[in-house]
Design an enzyme around this catalytic site. Structure first.
Site, short mmCIF file in Angstrom:
data_model
loop_
_atom_site.label_atom_id
_atom_site.label_comp_id
_atom_site.label_asym_id
_atom_site.label_seq_id
_atom_site.Cartn_x
_atom_site.Cartn_y
_atom_site.Cartn_z
N GLU A 281 0.83 -1.21 0.00
CA GLU A 281 0.00 0.00 0.00
C GLU A 281 0.86 1.26 0.00
O GLU A 281 0.76 2.11 0.89
CB GLU A 281 -0.95 -0.03 1.20
CG GLU A 281 -1.99 -1.14 1.11
CD GLU A 281 -3.01 -1.13 2.23
OE1 GLU A 281 -4.12 -1.65 2.03
OE2 GLU A 281 -2.71 -0.61 3.33
N GLU B 205 -5.43 -8.18 -1.11
CA GLU B 205 -6.08 -7.99 0.19
C GLU B 205 -7.55 -7.67 -0.04
O GLU B 205 -7.87 -6.78 -0.82
CB GLU B 205 -5.45 -6.86 1.01
CG GLU B 205 -4.11 -7.16 1.62
CD GLU B 205 -3.64 -6.05 2.56
OE1 GLU B 205 -4.50 -5.39 3.17
OE2 GLU B 205 -2.42 -5.84 2.64
#
Length: 469
Positions: A173, A362
């Site tokens: 991320e 995810e």
């Protein structure tokens, strides 16, 4: 309607070293930035002193219990497991010339255990942590020297695990650094935009150099980037809201644009100029950035809205971001809006934008699971959430989007990143541990364990069409 995923689609789950391994001072591991945020990424930054403890120090003790956990993943039929290497297990302070053999040996054992069950490792080089030594001595990613340290680390693990790992990611991320700079780039939270974007630039260069190293050392491997997929919709059809939505989506898409296209996008000079940001970018940097990723991976938990007038609007907090909520969506216990169709939309947006394979690395539902008197956990809410999202992945595949695989977040209960909680559970496997660290660490299969196993075994044919209300 029946869904059928491709035979070579990779099914599995995703964890992070600092949220599952524990053993924080075992076998020469150094202090990481994650060790200094014991209450999670939103908590205070706390200097460790001898004798102090926090829940992440043990986490779920994956460091010692991984054979048992890998066997459970294999029982579900996993063909891939996303995990990360703790950088501080390999280079405890980050700037050593030689790696820590004990750390390398642990990951040798872990990857060999996965291979035994034909589970492909998908390995993130840096997942919400970096050596605190690099922060303390050099200022983290604010210092260009950190690029060299990361490249040395990347080349070390590529060389060591070149026969065991064929799927890699650089930074978890990476766009999150805009919202939590200490966790992302090792800068203090009151750092200026100028400082944060310069650190991000160094990280983007380091990512590109890692991609080049992977291509050189493991030619048959694939390496990708990883984005927090914070897709936004215009709150209304007013042109000003549509334009605001475009601008705010670009703030996170910028990271993908650089890593997948090989240069800063045309819209960034104006963005920097209007915020008085002047980056130091060398010709060598520009050349390095031309080495692009093989695929684009991302997390997806929720969507949000954008509005040109957001002064009076209450925002929803989810996965680091504060987002204007969508009035047409329901929310989870933690206020994260549930939008399965947003996943299909995001997949199409990213594939249209980059024309590279995508990997959903995810996606999951954090909830407070109840242990019944007979020891069962009937998490039908999790089954519905995952079913409805996977249906949208199937729709995206029919749209022509190339999706490599799907790794649900937290296939086994772990310490949450946001607030270092065990009570916010994602797993198909229950772990007996609470927020204060009490519990036996016993593993227990939830109802969703058997459901996910059936979905994998049937290549998605067990999925049920979402019921629209």
């Amino acid at each position: 309607m029946r869904y059928r995923f491709p035979e070579n689609f990779l099914w599995g789950g995703a964890v992070a070293a600092n949220q599952v391994e524990g053993a924080n001072d075992v076998d020469g591991k150094g202090l990481s930035t994650s060790d200094l945020t014991p209450q999670g990424v939103f908590g205070p930054i706390v200097e460790r002193t001898p004798g102090d403890t926090n829940v992440k120090d043990v986490a779920i003790d994956f460091y010692h219990r991984y054979p048992q956990d890998i066997a459970l993943f294999a029982e579900m039929g996993f063909t891939v497991l996303r995990t990360s290497i703790a950088w501080t297990r390999i280079f405890p302070d980050g700037d050593e010339e030689a790696p820590n053999e004990n750390g390398l040996a642990f990951y040798d054992r872990l990857f060999e255990e996965m291979t035994k069950y034909n589970i492909q490792p998908l390995v993130t080089l840096s997942h919400y942590e970096m050596p605190y030594g690099l922060v303390k001595k050099y200022g983290g990613w604010g210092n260009r020297y950190t690029i060299d340290c990361f490249e040395r680390y990347a080349r070390t693990v590529f060389q060591r695990f070149r026969h065991k790992v064929k799927y890699w990611l650089t930074f978890n991320e990476i766009n999150m650094s805009l919202h939590e700079p200490f966790t992302g780039v090792g800068l203090q939270r009151d750092s200026s935009r100028q400082q944060i974007y310069q650190a991000i630039h160094h990280q983007l260069v380091a990512s590109a150099k890692a991609v080049k190293a992977c291509h050189d050392i493991i030619p048959d491997a694939k390496i990708g980037n990883m984005l927090l997929g914070g897709i936004l919709y215009p709150l209304t059809c007013k042109p000003s809201d549509v334009m605001k939505c475009l601008e705010q989506n670009r703030e996170w898409q910028f990271f993908g644009d650089v890593q997948a296209r090989g240069a800063y996008p045309a819209y960034m000079p104006r963005f920097f100029k209007e915020r008085d940001i002047t980056l130091e970018i060398t010709d060598e940097d520009r050349q390095a950035l031309k080495e692009t990723v093989d695929f684009v991976s991302f997390s997806y938990y929720m969507s949000g809205c954008a509005s040109a007038d957001e002064t009076e609007m209450e925002k929803a907090r989810g996965n680091i971001l504060d987002i204007i909520p969508n009035p047409h969506l329901k929310s989870s216990e933690w206020g994260w809006q549930i939008d399965p169709e947003g996943l299909r939309y995001l997949l199409n947006v990213l594939y249209d934008r980059y024309q590279k394979p995508l990997f959903i690395v995810e996606n999951g539902l954090g909830a407070k699971d109840k242990l019944e008197a007979d020891g069962s956990i009937n998490d039908d809410y999790r089954i519905k959430y995952l079913n409805d999202h996977l249906v949208q992945v199937a729709e995206a595949l029919d749209d022509g989007v190339e999706v490599l695989g799907y790794t649900s977040w937290g296939p086994i209960d772990l310490v949450s990143a946001s607030k270092a909680e065990m009570s916010k559970r994602y797993g198909f496997i229950y772990v007996d541990r609470d927020d204060t660290g009490n519990g036996t660490l016993e593993r227990r299969r939830k109802k969703s364990f058997y459901w996910y196993a059936s979905v994998i075994k049937s290549h998605g044919e067990q999925l049920q069409p979402a019921v629209k209300k």
